[in-house]
Write an enzyme that holds these catalytic residues in place. Structure first.
Site, PDB file in Angstrom:
ATOM      1  N   ASP A   8       0.855  -1.184   0.000  1.00 34.68           N
ATOM      2  CA  ASP A   8       0.000   0.000   0.000  1.00 34.68           C
ATOM      3  C   ASP A   8       0.887   1.229   0.000  1.00 34.68           C
ATOM      4  O   ASP A   8       1.776   1.362   0.860  1.00 34.68           O
ATOM      5  CB  ASP A   8      -0.909   0.013   1.232  1.00 34.68           C
ATOM      6  N   ASP A 129     -15.154  -3.062  -1.721  1.00 35.26           N
ATOM      7  CA  ASP A 129     -14.756  -2.799  -0.338  1.00 35.26           C
ATOM      8  C   ASP A 129     -16.018  -2.559   0.471  1.00 35.26           C
ATOM      9  O   ASP A 129     -16.788  -1.638   0.163  1.00 35.26           O
ATOM     10  CB  ASP A 129     -13.847  -1.571  -0.274  1.00 35.26           C
TER      11      ASP A 129
END
Length: 240
Positions: A8, A129
């Site tokens: 990330d 998500d």
């Protein structure tokens, strides 16, 4: 089942957030390309990259870091975060990405997902998500009234390569994945599903593999950085 190490990216560094909160960040490596090489040397078959700044900005922000990873590694990589138009999709795929992940735009402009999947077969995934079963967008900052399973089903005929399903409440929390919800989603669609969020041990990976539904893979980040999962051992366990 493929294990996807996660990198990330925030402000050019490899980080992990707690439940998607940009204010709850831990920096694990200020050289993302070196981190990617370490994962590849340990035997990973894929890399999962996220442009966190891009997810909020709606356009690529950590492009230099992503390009450095692509230059340093010879395994395929998928990227999500800030990819919201065809030009950006085309640019990333032309730079050597194996797959782009479309998240926010899958809710706001599903026709783009369909167009991209037709134009680039096998190279477009949908990122779903969810918080308590409902989809969140724009870096998880905005809640929607869209059910995660309904969204997945809406792309059944679109030709997308995979669905990356993240349980936001589990992400970065080291509390284990939501196996039941992930398995239910995988059973509801024919599209390959990749589990994300909360994978914090080899036992979690085995639980996902043996959940009763066929999963394409699982993504893990913090556990690999913290040492809770040894990548080589995990890969051997999944092969076993």
């Amino acid at each position: 089942m493929i294990l996807y190490p996660a990198i990330d990216l925030k402000d050019g560094q490899a980080v992990r957030l707690l439940r998607g909160d940009m204010d709850k960040v831990t920096v694990f490596n200020d050289d993302p390309a070196a981190q990617a090489r370490a994962f590849v040397e340990a035997g990973c078959e894929w890399l999962h990259l996220v442009d966190l700044n891009g997810a909020f900005a709606g356009a690529p922000v950590n492009a230099a870091a992503v390009e450095a990873i692509l230059a340093a590694c010879d395994v395929p990589a998928q990227l999500g975060g800030g990819i919201r138009d065809m030009a950006t999709i085309e640019t990333w795929l032309s730079k050597g990405l194996a797959r782009v992940i479309l998240g926010t735009v899958a809710v706001e402009n599903p026709d783009l997902v369909r167009e991209a999947a037709r134009a680039f077969p096998g190279q477009v995934a949908v990122g779903i998500d969810a918080r308590n079963g409902m989809v969140a967008t724009k870096g998880w900052a905005e809640e929607t009234n869209v059910d995660a399973t309904d969204l997945a089903r809406s792309f059944e005929d679109a030709g997308v390569a995979a669905i990356i399903y993240t349980d936001i409440n589990r992400d970065g929390a080291m509390q284990g994945p939501n196996v039941a919800a992930t398995a239910a989603l995988a059973r509801a669609v024919s599209i390959p599903v990749i589990a994300s969020g909360g994978v914090s041990s080899v036992a979690d990976l085995i639980a996902l593999r043996d959940c009763g539904a066929t999963l394409d893979g699982a993504i893990s980040g913090r556990a690999l950085y913290d040492g809770a999962i040894d990548l080589q051992q995990a890969l051997a366990a999944l092969r076993g």
